[in-house]
Scaffold this motif. Structure first.
Motif, PDB file in Angstrom:
ATOM      1  N   SER A 109       0.848  -1.195   0.000  1.00 15.18           N
ATOM      2  CA  SER A 109       0.000   0.000   0.000  1.00 15.18           C
ATOM      3  C   SER A 109       0.878   1.237   0.000  1.00 15.18           C
ATOM      4  O   SER A 109       1.782   1.372   0.833  1.00 15.18           O
ATOM      5  N   LEU A 110       0.585   2.131  -0.937  1.00 16.21           N
ATOM      6  CA  LEU A 110       1.355   3.370  -1.055  1.00 16.21           C
ATOM      7  C   LEU A 110       0.759   4.450  -0.156  1.00 16.21           C
ATOM      8  O   LEU A 110      -0.335   4.292   0.391  1.00 16.21           O
ATOM      9  N   VAL A 111       1.454   5.564  -0.042  1.00 16.76           N
ATOM     10  CA  VAL A 111       1.001   6.665   0.803  1.00 16.76           C
ATOM     11  C   VAL A 111      -0.311   7.256   0.293  1.00 16.76           C
ATOM     12  O   VAL A 111      -1.096   7.786   1.075  1.00 16.76           O
ATOM     13  N   ASP A 112      -0.585   7.116  -1.010  1.00 18.99           N
ATOM     14  CA  ASP A 112      -1.843   7.627  -1.567  1.00 18.99           C
ATOM     15  C   ASP A 112      -2.987   6.619  -1.456  1.00 18.99           C
ATOM     16  O   ASP A 112      -4.027   6.779  -2.079  1.00 18.99           O
ATOM     17  N   LYS A 113      -2.788   5.564  -0.655  1.00 17.82           N
ATOM     18  CA  LYS A 113      -3.788   4.532  -0.344  1.00 17.82           C
ATOM     19  C   LYS A 113      -4.016   3.525  -1.474  1.00 17.82           C
ATOM     20  O   LYS A 113      -4.872   2.681  -1.366  1.00 17.82           O
ATOM     21  N   LYS A 114      -3.267   3.614  -2.575  1.00 13.36           N
ATOM     22  CA  LYS A 114      -3.378   2.612  -3.631  1.00 13.36           C
ATOM     23  C   LYS A 114      -2.699   1.336  -3.148  1.00 13.36           C
ATOM     24  O   LYS A 114      -1.640   1.386  -2.519  1.00 13.36           O
ATOM     25  N   THR A 115      -3.328   0.194  -3.447  1.00 11.73           N
ATOM     26  CA  THR A 115      -2.801  -1.096  -3.020  1.00 11.73           C
ATOM     27  C   THR A 115      -2.525  -1.964  -4.238  1.00 11.73           C
ATOM     28  O   THR A 115      -3.334  -2.027  -5.155  1.00 11.73           O
ATOM     29  N   TYR A 116      -1.380  -2.635  -4.213  1.00  3.75           N
ATOM     30  CA  TYR A 116      -0.955  -3.491  -5.325  1.00  3.75           C
ATOM     31  C   TYR A 116      -0.557  -4.861  -4.800  1.00  3.75           C
ATOM     32  O   TYR A 116       0.020  -4.968  -3.708  1.00  3.75           O
ATOM     33  N   ASP A 117      -0.841  -5.903  -5.581  1.00  2.00           N
ATOM     34  CA  ASP A 117      -0.316  -7.223  -5.278  1.00  2.00           C
ATOM     35  C   ASP A 117       1.169  -7.209  -5.609  1.00  2.00           C
ATOM     36  O   ASP A 117       1.596  -6.573  -6.568  1.00  2.00           O
ATOM     37  N   ALA A 118       1.960  -7.908  -4.809  1.00  2.00           N
ATOM     38  CA  ALA A 118       3.401  -7.921  -5.011  1.00  2.00           C
ATOM     39  C   ALA A 118       3.901  -9.352  -5.163  1.00  2.00           C
ATOM     40  O   ALA A 118       3.301 -10.297  -4.654  1.00  2.00           O
ATOM     41  N   LYS A 119       5.007  -9.473  -5.864  1.00  3.50           N
ATOM     42  CA  LYS A 119       5.675 -10.756  -6.063  1.00  3.50           C
ATOM     43  C   LYS A 119       7.030 -10.675  -5.369  1.00  3.50           C
ATOM     44  O   LYS A 119       7.731  -9.662  -5.480  1.00  3.50           O
ATOM     45  N   ILE A 120       7.402 -11.729  -4.666  1.00  2.25           N
ATOM     46  CA  ILE A 120       8.699 -11.765  -3.996  1.00  2.25           C
ATOM     47  C   ILE A 120       9.745 -12.173  -5.035  1.00  2.25           C
ATOM     48  O   ILE A 120       9.687 -13.269  -5.588  1.00  2.25           O
ATOM     49  N   LEU A 121      10.699 -11.271  -5.295  1.00  2.00           N
ATOM     50  CA  LEU A 121      11.753 -11.552  -6.272  1.00  2.00           C
ATOM     51  C   LEU A 121      12.952 -12.240  -5.641  1.00  2.00           C
ATOM     52  O   LEU A 121      13.611 -13.059  -6.272  1.00  2.00           O
ATOM     53  N   GLY A 122      13.264 -11.877  -4.411  1.00  2.00           N
ATOM     54  CA  GLY A 122      14.418 -12.466  -3.737  1.00  2.00           C
ATOM     55  C   GLY A 122      14.407 -12.145  -2.265  1.00  2.00           C
ATOM     56  O   GLY A 122      13.800 -11.160  -1.839  1.00  2.00           O
ATOM     57  N   VAL A 123      15.055 -13.006  -1.493  1.00  2.44           N
ATOM     58  CA  VAL A 123      15.137 -12.806  -0.040  1.00  2.44           C
ATOM     59  C   VAL A 123      16.533 -13.152   0.450  1.00  2.44           C
ATOM     60  O   VAL A 123      17.252 -13.932  -0.179  1.00  2.44           O
ATOM     61  N   ASP A 124      16.903 -12.558   1.564  1.00  2.00           N
ATOM     62  CA  ASP A 124      18.116 -12.917   2.280  1.00  2.00           C
ATOM     63  C   ASP A 124      17.762 -12.974   3.759  1.00  2.00           C
ATOM     64  O   ASP A 124      17.713 -11.936   4.429  1.00  2.00           O
ATOM     65  N   PRO A 125      17.478 -14.179   4.275  1.00  2.00           N
ATOM     66  CA  PRO A 125      17.069 -14.297   5.678  1.00  2.00           C
ATOM     67  C   PRO A 125      18.128 -13.813   6.668  1.00  2.00           C
ATOM     68  O   PRO A 125      17.787 -13.254   7.702  1.00  2.00           O
ATOM     69  N   LYS A 126      19.404 -14.005   6.347  1.00  2.00           N
ATOM     70  CA  LYS A 126      20.460 -13.575   7.289  1.00  2.00           C
ATOM     71  C   LYS A 126      20.498 -12.062   7.433  1.00  2.00           C
ATOM     72  O   LYS A 126      20.723 -11.545   8.529  1.00  2.00           O
ATOM     73  N   LEU A 127      20.308 -11.337   6.332  1.00  2.00           N
ATOM     74  CA  LEU A 127      20.286  -9.881   6.394  1.00  2.00           C
ATOM     75  C   LEU A 127      18.872  -9.345   6.662  1.00  2.00           C
ATOM     76  O   LEU A 127      18.700  -8.144   6.812  1.00  2.00           O
ATOM     77  N   ASP A 128      17.899 -10.254   6.702  1.00  2.00           N
ATOM     78  CA  ASP A 128      16.492  -9.897   6.918  1.00  2.00           C
ATOM     79  C   ASP A 128      16.006  -8.910   5.857  1.00  2.00           C
ATOM     80  O   ASP A 128      15.392  -7.900   6.160  1.00  2.00           O
ATOM     81  N   LEU A 129      16.313  -9.209   4.589  1.00  2.00           N
ATOM     82  CA  LEU A 129      15.900  -8.366   3.472  1.00  2.00           C
ATOM     83  C   LEU A 129      15.080  -9.167   2.461  1.00  2.00           C
ATOM     84  O   LEU A 129      15.297 -10.364   2.283  1.00  2.00           O
ATOM     85  N   ALA A 130      14.144  -8.473   1.819  1.00  2.00           N
ATOM     86  CA  ALA A 130      13.358  -9.081   0.756  1.00  2.00           C
ATOM     87  C   ALA A 130      13.138  -8.031  -0.321  1.00  2.00           C
ATOM     88  O   ALA A 130      12.935  -6.848  -0.025  1.00  2.00           O
ATOM     89  N   LEU A 131      13.168  -8.471  -1.581  1.00  2.00           N
ATOM     90  CA  LEU A 131      12.923  -7.593  -2.708  1.00  2.00           C
ATOM     91  C   LEU A 131      11.595  -7.985  -3.336  1.00  2.00           C
ATOM     92  O   LEU A 131      11.363  -9.152  -3.664  1.00  2.00           O
ATOM     93  N   LEU A 132      10.695  -7.008  -3.467  1.00  2.01           N
ATOM     94  CA  LEU A 132       9.357  -7.243  -4.022  1.00  2.01           C
ATOM     95  C   LEU A 132       9.195  -6.469  -5.313  1.00  2.01           C
ATOM     96  O   LEU A 132       9.846  -5.450  -5.533  1.00  2.01           O
ATOM     97  N   LYS A 133       8.284  -6.947  -6.164  1.00  2.00           N
ATOM     98  CA  LYS A 133       7.926  -6.220  -7.379  1.00  2.00           C
ATOM     99  C   LYS A 133       6.420  -6.028  -7.370  1.00  2.00           C
ATOM    100  O   LYS A 133       5.662  -6.981  -7.202  1.00  2.00           O
TER     101      LYS A 133
END
Length: 134
Positions: A109-133
């Motif tokens: 959800s963006l600041v303008d209240k628009k909501t989008y479905d996202a796909k997980i492109l990649g994750v790094d559990p050790k760094l606790d990071l995830a990249l979404l599209k």
């Protein structure tokens, strides 16, 4: 095989870093404004809300308890977190791995209240990071 995993993790970190440095929102934050409200106004459009849904199952040792109380064997569990747009043109968002770990559905959800479905492109559990599209 550990070195392959380390190489993948390093590559993912480099990719995240490159996108972060190219982001106009991050660039705005690197310019030291005189007041905090100025900084917030500049970076706020890049901040997003992440909502994820995970299907959880009742552990076998709790199954009798769940059946007795009428708790479904499978149920949806929601998780909330925040993220940051790192490339608006490509719809790339960075967030924490623990927010989207094992998620079956992810919404941004963006600041303008628009909501989008996202796909997980990649994750790094050790760094606790995830990249979404989105």
């Amino acid at each position: 095989m550990a070195w392959v995993r380390q190489m993948k993790r390093s590559a993912l970190l480099i990719i995240f870093s490159v996108f972060l440095l190219r982001s106009p929102f991050v660039a705005a934050a690197l310019v030291a404004p005189q007041e905090l409200p100025d900084l917030v106004e500049k970076v706020l459009p890049g901040v997003v809300n992440i909502s994820s849904t995970t299907i959880t199952e009742t552990p076998p040792e709790m199954e009798a308890f769940s059946l007795f109380w009428g708790i479904p064997r499978e149920r949806k569990q929601s998780s909330l977190g925040s993220g940051f747009i790192i490339d608006a043109a490509q719809g790339l968002v960075i967030t924490n791995h623990h927010v989207v770990a094992h998620a079956t559905e992810v919404q941004v959800s963006l600041v303008d209240k628009k909501t989008y479905d996202a796909k997980i492109l990649g994750v790094d559990p050790k760094l606790d990071l995830a990249l979404l599209k989105i």
